[in-house]
Structures are given as C-alpha cells and as structure tokens.
Design a protein around this motif. Structure first.
Motif, PDB file in Angstrom:
ATOM      1  N   THR A 181      -2.695  -5.956  -0.635  1.00  0.00           N
ATOM      2  CA  THR A 181      -3.626  -5.118  -1.386  1.00  0.00           C
ATOM      3  C   THR A 181      -4.332  -4.108  -0.482  1.00  0.00           C
ATOM      4  OG1 THR A 181      -5.337  -5.185  -3.072  1.00  0.00           O
ATOM      5  CG2 THR A 181      -5.567  -6.764  -1.277  1.00  0.00           C
ATOM      6  N   SER A 182      -4.483  -2.886  -0.972  1.00  0.00           N
ATOM      7  CA  SER A 182      -4.941  -1.785  -0.117  1.00  0.00           C
ATOM      8  C   SER A 182      -6.360  -1.948   0.459  1.00  0.00           C
ATOM      9  CB  SER A 182      -4.815  -0.458  -0.868  1.00  0.00           C
ATOM     10  OG  SER A 182      -5.616  -0.460  -2.025  1.00  0.00           O
ATOM     11  N   PRO A 228      -5.077   9.096  -2.988  1.00  0.00           N
ATOM     12  CA  PRO A 228      -5.728   7.802  -2.866  1.00  0.00           C
ATOM     13  C   PRO A 228      -6.440   7.656  -1.517  1.00  0.00           C
ATOM     14  CG  PRO A 228      -3.391   7.564  -2.384  1.00  0.00           C
ATOM     15  CD  PRO A 228      -3.615   9.008  -2.758  1.00  0.00           C
ATOM     16  N   ALA A 229      -7.634   7.087  -1.581  1.00  0.00           N
ATOM     17  CA  ALA A 229      -8.384   6.847  -0.350  1.00  0.00           C
ATOM     18  C   ALA A 229      -9.184   5.562  -0.503  1.00  0.00           C
ATOM     19  CB  ALA A 229      -9.317   8.016  -0.064  1.00  0.00           C
ATOM     20  N   ILE A 230      -9.358   4.893   0.610  1.00  0.00           N
ATOM     21  CA  ILE A 230     -10.182   3.684   0.668  1.00  0.00           C
ATOM     22  C   ILE A 230     -11.414   4.030   1.484  1.00  0.00           C
ATOM     23  CG2 ILE A 230     -10.342   1.405   1.775  1.00  0.00           C
ATOM     24  CD1 ILE A 230      -8.606   1.150  -0.590  1.00  0.00           C
ATOM     25  N   MET A 247     -12.825   1.473  -3.817  1.00  0.00           N
ATOM     26  CA  MET A 247     -11.524   2.009  -4.232  1.00  0.00           C
ATOM     27  C   MET A 247     -11.745   2.984  -5.371  1.00  0.00           C
ATOM     28  SD  MET A 247      -9.658  -1.656  -4.234  1.00  0.00           S
ATOM     29  CE  MET A 247      -8.014  -1.020  -4.553  1.00  0.00           C
ATOM     30  N   MET A 248     -10.811   3.860  -5.572  1.00  0.00           N
ATOM     31  CA  MET A 248     -10.897   4.859  -6.646  1.00  0.00           C
ATOM     32  C   MET A 248     -12.254   5.551  -6.621  1.00  0.00           C
ATOM     33  SD  MET A 248      -9.036   2.867  -9.800  1.00  0.00           S
ATOM     34  CE  MET A 248      -9.918   1.324  -9.676  1.00  0.00           C
ATOM     35  N   GLY A 298       1.507  -0.418  -7.053  1.00  0.00           N
ATOM     36  CA  GLY A 298       1.031  -0.355  -5.676  1.00  0.00           C
ATOM     37  C   GLY A 298       0.085  -1.513  -5.401  1.00  0.00           C
ATOM     38  N   GLY A 299       0.026  -1.936  -4.148  1.00  0.00           N
ATOM     39  CA  GLY A 299      -0.898  -2.997  -3.756  1.00  0.00           C
ATOM     40  C   GLY A 299      -0.559  -4.296  -4.450  1.00  0.00           C
ATOM     41  N   ASP A 300      -1.575  -4.921  -5.014  1.00  0.00           N
ATOM     42  CA  ASP A 300      -1.414  -6.161  -5.762  1.00  0.00           C
ATOM     43  C   ASP A 300      -1.724  -5.880  -7.230  1.00  0.00           C
ATOM     44  OD1 ASP A 300      -1.370  -9.358  -5.318  1.00  0.00           O
ATOM     45  OD2 ASP A 300      -2.711  -8.817  -6.958  1.00  0.00           O
ATOM     46  N   GLY A 309      -3.113   5.675   3.104  1.00  0.00           N
ATOM     47  CA  GLY A 309      -2.861   4.596   4.065  1.00  0.00           C
ATOM     48  C   GLY A 309      -1.411   4.159   4.081  1.00  0.00           C
ATOM     49  N   VAL A 341      -5.383  -6.479  -8.540  1.00  0.00           N
ATOM     50  CA  VAL A 341      -6.555  -5.817  -7.953  1.00  0.00           C
ATOM     51  C   VAL A 341      -6.625  -4.420  -8.561  1.00  0.00           C
ATOM     52  CG1 VAL A 341      -7.678  -5.022  -5.834  1.00  0.00           C
ATOM     53  CG2 VAL A 341      -6.364  -7.149  -5.824  1.00  0.00           C
ATOM     54  N   PRO A 393       0.772  -1.240   0.000  1.00  0.00           N
ATOM     55  CA  PRO A 393       0.000   0.000   0.000  1.00  0.00           C
ATOM     56  C   PRO A 393       0.806   1.294   0.000  1.00  0.00           C
ATOM     57  CG  PRO A 393      -0.087  -1.049   2.146  1.00  0.00           C
ATOM     58  CD  PRO A 393       0.614  -1.998   1.238  1.00  0.00           C
TER      59      PRO A 393
HETATM   60  N1  SAH Z   1      -3.554  -2.480  -7.123  1.00  0.00           N
HETATM   61  C1  SAH Z   1      -3.864  -1.606  -6.011  1.00  0.00           C
HETATM   62  C2  SAH Z   1      -5.059  -0.739  -6.275  1.00  0.00           C
HETATM   63  C3  SAH Z   1      -4.942   0.155  -7.477  1.00  0.00           C
HETATM   64  S1  SAH Z   1      -6.354   1.125  -7.728  1.00  0.00           S
HETATM   65  C4  SAH Z   1      -4.042  -2.447  -4.745  1.00  0.00           C
HETATM   66  O1  SAH Z   1      -4.073  -3.677  -4.809  1.00  0.00           O
HETATM   67  O2  SAH Z   1      -4.114  -1.861  -3.671  1.00  0.00           O
HETATM   68  C5  SAH Z   1      -5.929   2.607  -6.890  1.00  0.00           C
HETATM   69  C6  SAH Z   1      -6.803   2.795  -5.660  1.00  0.00           C
HETATM   70  O3  SAH Z   1      -6.328   2.004  -4.605  1.00  0.00           O
HETATM   71  C7  SAH Z   1      -6.806   4.190  -5.108  1.00  0.00           C
HETATM   72  O4  SAH Z   1      -7.705   5.019  -5.784  1.00  0.00           O
HETATM   73  C8  SAH Z   1      -7.255   3.944  -3.692  1.00  0.00           C
HETATM   74  O5  SAH Z   1      -8.639   3.723  -3.610  1.00  0.00           O
HETATM   75  C9  SAH Z   1      -6.581   2.638  -3.384  1.00  0.00           C
HETATM   76  N2  SAH Z   1      -5.295   2.795  -2.680  1.00  0.00           N
HETATM   77  C10 SAH Z   1      -4.121   2.275  -3.042  1.00  0.00           C
HETATM   78  N3  SAH Z   1      -3.165   2.579  -2.157  1.00  0.00           N
HETATM   79  C11 SAH Z   1      -3.755   3.304  -1.197  1.00  0.00           C
HETATM   80  C12 SAH Z   1      -3.307   3.906   0.018  1.00  0.00           C
HETATM   81  N4  SAH Z   1      -2.047   3.805   0.410  1.00  0.00           N
HETATM   82  N5  SAH Z   1      -4.202   4.571   0.770  1.00  0.00           N
HETATM   83  C13 SAH Z   1      -5.475   4.664   0.410  1.00  0.00           C
HETATM   84  N6  SAH Z   1      -5.954   4.129  -0.720  1.00  0.00           N
HETATM   85  C14 SAH Z   1      -5.118   3.445  -1.508  1.00  0.00           C
END
Ligand code: SAH
Length: 406
Positions: free
Chosen positions: A279-280, A389-391, A332-333, A249-251, A362, A254, A173
């Motif tokens: 994954t976030s 970015p926000a969740i 997400m997004m 970022g993340g996975d 995050g 996803v 994340p």
């Molecule tokens: N592949 C990534 C997601 C990509 S889509 C994963 O698996 O996490 C991008 C979205 O992920 C952002 O708009 C937000 O909703 C979320 N996101 C990713 N990193 C984040 C973080 N550090 N804090 C908050 N939201 C995050």
C-alpha cells in the motif's frame, strides 16, 4: 567416487527422520526446505544459529544440543553433514556409507552420496536442478524454469486455474515489479481484468490476447455510478463462469472501495479471494527514503484521506485529534486540500515548523520528493506544481530522513 551424473529422485520425506549434523549457516539454509516437505528433522550440534533456535522454539524441529554420536544415525533415512569440522563430516559420511544411508556433504560434495538440488515450486510442480557443483548456475536455471512456469511460457496454460469467481488483486504502488507473486499469478489466470487508472499498467501489456480488459477510467463518470457499474461487471462476468481479477493500485482495501465489491459479490453468491498489495502510504515514503516510524521519533502513524477538506460535512477525520498525536500523519488524495489540512493541523497544535515531504509518482521513473513544513506546504505545492498521485508525509520522520534540509 566417479564422474557419473547423479540419479535424480523425488524423496518423500514426510514424517521420516532426517538428521542434520551441524547447526551453522549451511544447516540454516537446508532445514526450512526439510520442514517444508514434512520431514522429522533432528539437528545434532553443540551450538545452533538463532534462526535454527527459533525453529526449535516453535516446535518444528528437534535439537540435540551436543556433539554427534554414532547412535544418532539410528532410524535416519537421510543425513546432511554440515559441520565446519571436516573430521566430523568424514566420520558421519563414512558411517552413512556403511549403513547405506544417503548423506550430503557440504564441505566436499564429491565425498557425499547425495547432492542437494536448487529447489523451486510453482504451479504444483517441484523443480530440482542439480548442477555440476556450480550452485549459482543451478539456482539461476531453477529461477528461469520457475519464472517460465509462473508466466506461462512453460506449459502453464494447461494448468491454469479455472475456478470462476472474483479475485481482488492489489498491484502495489506502480512499479510493476512490486506486485506479489500471487497477484501476478492471478492476473495470468484471469479471463477478465477490471483495472483502475492507478493499477500498474505495464502488467496489463503481458496479459494473453484473449483476456477481456475492462478499463475503469472509461466507465461512466461520477463516483457512485462508476462503482455500481464495476460491481455489476465483476458479478456478471463471474456468474458467466469467468475468472475475474479486480486490479487496483496499492491495496484494494486502502481507500480502494474494495469492500464494496466484496459485499456485491457476496450478495450475488460469487466467491471472492483477496490478494493484498503493497500500500502506497507505507511503501511510497519508503522508496523515497522516509520511514513512517522511527525509534524514539514516531511511535504511531495515521493514514488519512484528504479528498474532503477539514470541516466538510461529510468528512470523518477529526483533525483536532490528529493534531494531538505525536506521530506521523500520512495524507493520501490530499494535494488539492493540503493547504487546508496544514492549517487545521497547525490550529490543532502542531508546530508550523513541522517537516513535510510530498512524494509524487512513487516508484515510477518520474518519482520526486518536495520538502516543506506545515507552514510552507501550500506555497511549496504551488511552486513545484505538484500533481496527484502524491503522498504527503507530515512529521519528525521527515527530518530524520533529511536532516540537512531542516
Ligand atoms: N489503494 C491505494 C490507494 C488509492 S487512493 C493504495 O493502497 O495505495 C489514491 C491515492 O493513493 C493517491 O491520491 C495518492 O495519494 C496515493 N498513491 C497511490 N499510488 C501512489 C504513488 N505511486 N505515488 C504517490 N502516491 C500514490
């Protein structure tokens, strides 16, 4: 016996009988290491810890459910005496001495004929550190050597993996500590790194100077043009014989369009490896102290992309169905479309009082949580000037985490 240092030796125990006398916590730490080297592990003890019992259940070791008997030493190459009864350990190590079987004593190392080192494995090397009965120090020396091998400060450049191909690496994340060990290794072995904006950027600073860094944020705009260009770059470099890391970022799978890259590589005959990332939608609420499930509260969680508003002709999410679920919804997004999403969920039957938490940035130093309800979400996002970015976590789990706010 003496003040001489031990003579280190790499014992090859695969298929060889190793006897562990005792089934407590020390045994529990040693047994997995013995399994990892293929030893034929026999534990003799009237009782064992649940973890050891699990290894018995899965057939990885043999448990003799009784006290030690002298005949247990028959055929043993190596013995570990770790009961909490000193007399038993004494008896075992005395018999071992007579029979010239090396024996480790947990209660008093000086009485044993072998010591267990702090063990690490990295880059095809086994590191064993034998301290002078100071296990913490041995462990920290071991950790430093393993870290050095991992990041290349110790000899690793000569052992770099040079097989060409593409590796999809999920960076987690955002906090650079949250990448996996495998992911970090792949980055260090790369010739080319193609990185997204949300990939943990601090890790890029550690790359060797000769690594080509392709910044996706600087590629031509427009989602499909950009993706085509990424596919082209990773395939082309891999076909040139390079090791390419696609770093996100993340996975990568996803909402990462990772599988489009897999398809492009397959079509070009380029081998692809996948290293998953944290994954976030699960980890960002987690670091903010919000569980996505909780016993008796949420038995499911649904992760939704909010990049299209409900009712958009290309939207695949059925918000009516989502509203009918009881569990957690993670969007997400979704910052831009959050007001429309909240309205759709309320129209579908979720209460306007349902708690919502918006976790921004995050795992980064700027991380913050904005609390709201479905009914107040639009206003709260505006008041707090929430930016991606926000969740967005929607559900009763938010109340579990913040009982005083609701
Ligand atoms: N592949 C990534 C997601 C990509 S889509 C994963 O698996 O996490 C991008 C979205 O992920 C952002 O708009 C937000 O909703 C979320 N996101 C990713 N990193 C984040 C973080 N550090 N804090 C908050 N939201 C995050």
């Amino acid at each position: 016996m003496s003040d001489f240092p031990p003579y280190p030796s790499g014992l090859r125990l695969a298929g060889r009988r190793v006897l562990v006398v005792g089934g407590g916590h020390v045994a529990q730490r040693r047994v997995p290491q013995l399994i990892a080297v293929g030893a034929d592990v026999h534990v003799v003890a009237p009782d064992v810890t649940p973890a050891i019992e699990g290894l018995v259940g899965s057939g990885e070791i043999t448990w003799h459910e009784r006290p030690f008997g002298d005949a247990d030493l028959d055929g043993a190459w190596y013995v570990i005496a770790v009961t909490d009864d000193r007399a038993v350990n004494d008896h075992v190590s005395t018999l071992c001495e007579e029979q010239r079987i090396f024996c480790v004593r947990s209660d008093d190392a000086t009485l044993g004929t072998a010591w267990t080192p702090a063990i690490g494995r990295e880059a095809g090397i086994t590191v064993a550190v034998v301290g002078n009965r100071d296990p913490r120090r041995s462990a920290s020396v071991r950790d430093e050597i393993v870290a050095g091998l991992r990041d290349g400060t110790i000899a690793a450049p000569h052992h770099r993996d040079r097989t060409p191909g593409v590796t999809l690496v999920g960076g987690g994340p955002g906090n650079p500590e949250l990448i996996s060990i495998a992911g970090r290794k792949a980055l260090m072995d790369a010739d080319v790194v193609v990185a997204d904006r949300l990939a943990p950027r601090e890790l890029l600073g550690e790359l060797p100077a000769d690594v080509e860094l392709v910044d996706v944020a600087k590629l031509p705009r427009g989602r499909s043009a950009q993706q085509e260009e990424i596919n082209r770059v990773i395939v082309e470099r891999a076909l040139e014989g390079k090791r390419v890391v696609r770093f996100k970022g993340g996975d990568n799978f996803v909402f990462g369009r990772g599988y489009e890259e897999v398809i492009a590589c397959r079509a070009a005959g380029v081998p692809v490896t996948v290293i998953p990332g944290l994954t976030s939608p699960v980890t960002v609420p987690g670091v903010a102290g919000i569980p996505v499930t909780h016993r008796g509260v949420a038995h499911e969680f649904a992760v939704v992309s909010g990049h299209l508003p409900p009712g958009h002709p290309e939207a695949l999410t059925d918000y009516k169905a989502l509203a009918q679920l009881n569990g957690t919804v993670v969007v997400m997004m979704g910052v831009e479309n959050a007001p429309a999403i909240a309205t759709a969920l309320i129209e579908g039957g979720r209460p306007a009082s349902l708690p919502v938490a918006v976790v921004c940035d995050g795992t980064m130093p700027t991380q913050r949580t904005v609390l709201a309800t479905l009914g107040t979400l639009a206003d709260r996002l505006a008041e707090e000037s929430v930016k991606p970015p926000a969740i967005i976590v929607i559900g009763e789990v938010v109340r579990v985490a913040h009982p005083d706010a609701y």
